[in-house]
Design an enzyme around this catalytic site. Structure first.
Site, PDB file in Angstrom:
ATOM      1  N   GLY A 153      -4.386 -11.911   1.666  1.00 46.75           N
ATOM      2  CA  GLY A 153      -3.692 -13.182   1.643  1.00 46.75           C
ATOM      3  C   GLY A 153      -2.598 -13.039   2.889  1.00 46.75           C
ATOM      4  CG  ASP A 178      -7.427  -9.110   6.066  1.00 41.58           C
ATOM      5  OD1 ASP A 178      -8.442  -9.755   5.414  1.00 41.58           O
ATOM      6  OD2 ASP A 178      -6.848  -8.189   5.309  1.00 41.58           O
ATOM      7  CG  ASP A 202      -1.871  -1.348   1.311  1.00 43.44           C
ATOM      8  OD1 ASP A 202      -2.077  -1.514   0.204  1.00 43.44           O
ATOM      9  OD2 ASP A 202      -2.604  -1.358   2.392  1.00 43.44           O
TER      10      ASP A 202
END
Ligand code: ADP
Length: 283
Positions: free
Chosen positions: A39, A233, A11
């Site tokens: 992931g 996540d 990012d």
């Protein structure tokens, strides 16, 4: 042992008072490179929660590739099946303006090129206890991984995010789906095909719906929220790591880890470790 088949990206976060109009240049205030990707984040969360984890995915041949690999390896995630492909790594170009409003451009890069699995990937999946997938890589690769897992009695956890239309085969190959409220609403009846469904409810915790109408809910843990990025996540990776202990225990661990992830800035940097989660559970 858990195998994650999914995305990894960098990012690029730019902070600016006022975003430029087309053709205009403005001075920004700050810039940060933050490793991410659902992931990669979920793999790190599962590892910190105590599981052995391998990551199957792809980085590009640019300057970000080495750093992305290092972040996973430093966390103790196996990277023998992290391949390098030509072209850019996956990136998200994020602009945060003075009003706190985000605009985000995601370039799939190497993640978009994860279209097929190699024999060594399939072998890793066959030997694993749990396969954990999201939808930031092409669906054919996700489906191939899920089917192979099913054929080898590896439990399949699917976090169907970002939400998209999926062939019925994908739902049929999932043992467990982890969705947030928005995803649950837009996926709707397709989730009925999945034996175990966990729905995250932000500060309100999470619910579980199992086969034979079994349902459970776990309240949110009260915390001082700093940044909710990465909470989902962290929840999902932790749930996968503790699924072997049964839904009630897995939900408790995941809710504690998700809540702790909101108490620090950033995605991967805010993921708690085993001791921090144990301490929160004991309180
Ligand atoms: P997403 O970030 O994917 O939208 P949620 O907002 O539902 O997902 O958050 C995932 C999990 O993280 C929740 O189920 C909860 O356990 C934890 N969590 C998120 N926000 C908070 C909060 N404000 N307080 C306590 N726990 C939270």
């Amino acid at each position: 042992r858990i195998v994650v088949v999914g995305s990894i990206n960098m990012d690029l976060v730019t902070t600016v008072g006022r975003r430029p109009a087309p053709g205009e240049t403005v001075s920004g205030e700050d810039f940060a490179l933050v490793p991410g990707g659902k992931g990669s984040n979920q793999a790190i969360a599962a590892r910190r929660a105590g599981a052995e984890v391998d990551f199957i995915g792809a980085v590009g041949d640019d300057v970000f590739a080495g750093e992305l690999r290092r972040v996973l390896a430093d966390a103790g995630v196996g990277v023998t099946r992290l391949r390098q492909v030509k072209g850019p790594s996956g990136i998200a170009a994020i602009v945060v303006d003075g009003a706190g409003e985000n605009t985000i451009i995601v370039v799939g890069g190497a993640n978009s090129r994860m279209t097929a699995l190699a024999a060594a990937d399939l072998a890793l999946i066959a030997e694993a206890d749990v396969l954990l997938c999201q939808l930031e890589i092409p669906v054919p690769a996700v489906l191939a991984a899920m089917r192979h897992a099913r054929d080898h009695e590896t439990t399949v956890v699917l976090n169907p995010s970002p939400v998209q239309d999926l062939p019925a085969e994908v739902w049929a190959a999932a043992d467990i789906a982890v969705v947030n409220e928005g995803e649950s609403a837009s996926i709707g009846a397709a989730l009925d095909a999945v034996p175990h469904v966990i729905t995250t409810l932000g500060a309100a915790g999470a619910t579980y719906r199992g086969p034979d109408g079994i349902s459970l809910s776990h309240p949110g843990i009260r915390v001082e929220v700093v940044d909710t990025t990465g909470a989902g996540d962290t929840f999902t990776g932790t749930l996968a790591a503790h699924w072997h202990a049964g839904p009630a225990t897995a939900l408790a661990w995941a809710c504690a880890a998700g809540a702790l992830a909101t108490t620090k800035l950033g995605a991967s940097a805010s993921i708690p470790n085993l001791h921090e989660i144990e301490r929160a559970l004991a309180d």
